[in-house]
Scaffold this motif. Structure first.
Motif, PDB file in Angstrom:
ATOM      1  N   GLN A 244      -9.870  -6.818 -16.686  1.00  0.00           N
ATOM      2  CA  GLN A 244      -9.770  -8.187 -16.214  1.00  0.00           C
ATOM      3  C   GLN A 244      -8.322  -8.675 -16.081  1.00  0.00           C
ATOM      4  O   GLN A 244      -8.110  -9.860 -15.830  1.00  0.00           O
ATOM      5  CB  GLN A 244     -10.521  -9.112 -17.176  1.00  0.00           C
ATOM      6  N   HIS A 245      -7.356  -7.795 -16.206  1.00  0.00           N
ATOM      7  CA  HIS A 245      -5.956  -8.212 -16.194  1.00  0.00           C
ATOM      8  C   HIS A 245      -5.225  -7.642 -14.989  1.00  0.00           C
ATOM      9  O   HIS A 245      -5.557  -6.561 -14.487  1.00  0.00           O
ATOM     10  CB  HIS A 245      -5.263  -7.784 -17.489  1.00  0.00           C
ATOM     11  N   VAL A 246      -4.239  -8.390 -14.541  1.00  0.00           N
ATOM     12  CA  VAL A 246      -3.521  -8.075 -13.308  1.00  0.00           C
ATOM     13  C   VAL A 246      -2.107  -7.598 -13.660  1.00  0.00           C
ATOM     14  O   VAL A 246      -1.493  -8.072 -14.623  1.00  0.00           O
ATOM     15  CB  VAL A 246      -3.461  -9.312 -12.389  1.00  0.00           C
ATOM     16  N   PHE A 247      -1.601  -6.665 -12.837  1.00  0.00           N
ATOM     17  CA  PHE A 247      -0.261  -6.100 -13.049  1.00  0.00           C
ATOM     18  C   PHE A 247       0.529  -6.138 -11.745  1.00  0.00           C
ATOM     19  O   PHE A 247      -0.046  -6.063 -10.648  1.00  0.00           O
ATOM     20  CB  PHE A 247      -0.349  -4.636 -13.518  1.00  0.00           C
ATOM     21  N   CYS A 248       1.823  -6.244 -11.884  1.00  0.00           N
ATOM     22  CA  CYS A 248       2.691  -5.990 -10.728  1.00  0.00           C
ATOM     23  C   CYS A 248       2.575  -4.508 -10.385  1.00  0.00           C
ATOM     24  O   CYS A 248       2.437  -3.661 -11.275  1.00  0.00           O
ATOM     25  CB  CYS A 248       4.143  -6.324 -11.040  1.00  0.00           C
ATOM     26  N   TYR A 249       2.688  -4.182  -9.116  1.00  0.00           N
ATOM     27  CA  TYR A 249       2.582  -2.775  -8.720  1.00  0.00           C
ATOM     28  C   TYR A 249       3.669  -1.938  -9.379  1.00  0.00           C
ATOM     29  O   TYR A 249       3.402  -0.848  -9.910  1.00  0.00           O
ATOM     30  CB  TYR A 249       2.657  -2.653  -7.191  1.00  0.00           C
ATOM     31  N   PHE A 250       4.893  -2.447  -9.349  1.00  0.00           N
ATOM     32  CA  PHE A 250       6.007  -1.663  -9.902  1.00  0.00           C
ATOM     33  C   PHE A 250       5.929  -1.566 -11.425  1.00  0.00           C
ATOM     34  O   PHE A 250       6.331  -0.562 -12.010  1.00  0.00           O
ATOM     35  CB  PHE A 250       7.335  -2.281  -9.459  1.00  0.00           C
ATOM     36  N   CYS A 251       5.383  -2.604 -12.080  1.00  0.00           N
ATOM     37  CA  CYS A 251       5.232  -2.544 -13.531  1.00  0.00           C
ATOM     38  C   CYS A 251       4.217  -1.482 -13.932  1.00  0.00           C
ATOM     39  O   CYS A 251       4.495  -0.640 -14.797  1.00  0.00           O
ATOM     40  CB  CYS A 251       4.808  -3.909 -14.076  1.00  0.00           C
ATOM     41  N   ILE A 252       3.045  -1.506 -13.315  1.00  0.00           N
ATOM     42  CA  ILE A 252       2.004  -0.567 -13.693  1.00  0.00           C
ATOM     43  C   ILE A 252       2.354   0.853 -13.257  1.00  0.00           C
ATOM     44  O   ILE A 252       2.124   1.825 -13.986  1.00  0.00           O
ATOM     45  CB  ILE A 252       0.631  -1.006 -13.105  1.00  0.00           C
ATOM     46  N   GLN A 253       2.935   1.002 -12.072  1.00  0.00           N
ATOM     47  CA  GLN A 253       3.283   2.324 -11.582  1.00  0.00           C
ATOM     48  C   GLN A 253       4.382   2.961 -12.436  1.00  0.00           C
ATOM     49  O   GLN A 253       4.332   4.158 -12.753  1.00  0.00           O
ATOM     50  CB  GLN A 253       3.727   2.251 -10.120  1.00  0.00           C
TER      51      GLN A 253
END
Length: 283
Positions: A244-253
């Motif tokens: 249920q949580h959202v991430f920035c693409y660059f943060c998660i990648q």
């Protein structure tokens, strides 16, 4: 045959020569602090006389009365007393004090005399050249470290007999140990995966506060107040990992590249190796 008790190593003679310069410099700095409260420029025009008077006082209390400079006294060195004749003392005073005073006097008060300035510059050049030549001669013979000592033929002798220079290796050992430790860190630190360590420590400390979820296809909803679960800022190119949580693409990648077993830092949902773009449904 040379008397071994009169032997003074080259390095000790050079140390004494440098100590004499530092002593004069320290006293000059103390004097400058003493009269810095005076109106600016009031003593600058008398600087050659002040320096000459200071050096004269040092010369009287060292060479004339004690047969050695203050730097030599620190290292238990002295001049041969039978060589300090009246004429040589006068010559030494002229070369070490009056000659520099004359040079400073000419530079300060006779600047308009171009011919005299050229003569002073030529004399200074010759003196520096002779100083260099004398230094190489000193390295070969071990006698007369300064040009003035060579002119007056004053040799250094040791007051405590022939002694070798003592070396303290404690500081060097500390430096070697510290340098070796830094080199070890430079080699090992790049091999440590800090993301994995951070994840395991975080999981251990907060395991009782998180509700682990079974991985399933759950698409979170992004609202105006939604923030990245890693950087806590407004998500840029929002993605999720089936929680249920959202991430920035660059943060998660970036975290997945460093730790293939990365899990959500909030709910501890395990990642299955994939990230999913978030459908922009604002509520």
């Amino acid at each position: 045959m040379e008397n071994k008790t009169a032997y003074v190593s080259r390095v000790n003679q050079l140390d004494a020569y440098l100590l004499d310069k530092e002593i004069v410099k320290i006293i000059q700095e103390q004097l400058s602090h003493a009269y810095k409260e005076l109106p600016p420029g009031i003593l600058s025009k008398f600087q050659p006389e002040i320096d000459a008077l200071l050096k004269t006082l040092i010369w009287l209390n060292s060479i004339l009365f004690n047969k050695s400079t203050f730097g030599q006294q620190i290292l238990a060195i002295t001049y041969q007393s039978d060589k300090l004749t009246r004429n040589k003392l006068i010559l030494h005073y002229l070369l070490t004090i009056l000659a520099p005073y004359t040079r400073e006097f000419g530079h300060l008060r006779l600047t308009s005399n171009v011919h005299l300035q050229k003569i002073i510059s030529w004399i200074e050049f010759c003196a520096k050249l002779l100083t260099i030549i004398n230094f190489f001669r000193f390295l070969k013979t071990g006698q007369y470290p300064s040009l003035v000592d060579y002119f007056v033929r004053w040799k250094h002798i040791s007051q405590s007999g022939a002694q070798m220079r003592n070396f303290g290796y404690a500081y060097m050992n500390r430096e070697l140990i510290w340098t070796g430790f830094l080199e070890l860190l430079n080699v090992t630190l790049p091999l440590v995966n800090y993301n994995v360590i951070q994840r395991k420590i975080t999981q251990f400390l907060t395991s009782s506060q998180k509700n682990c979820q079974i991985v399933s296809k759950i698409s979170p909803i992004m609202t105006i107040d939604t923030k990245c679960a890693i950087c806590s800022k407004r998500p840029s190119i929002p993605h999720h990992i089936n929680c249920q949580h959202v991430f920035c693409y660059f943060c998660i990648q970036g975290n997945l590249m460093m730790d293939s077993e990365f899990s959500c830092p909030i709910c501890d949902t395990k990642n299955n190796g994939n990230i999913y773009p978030l459908e922009m449904k604002m509520e």
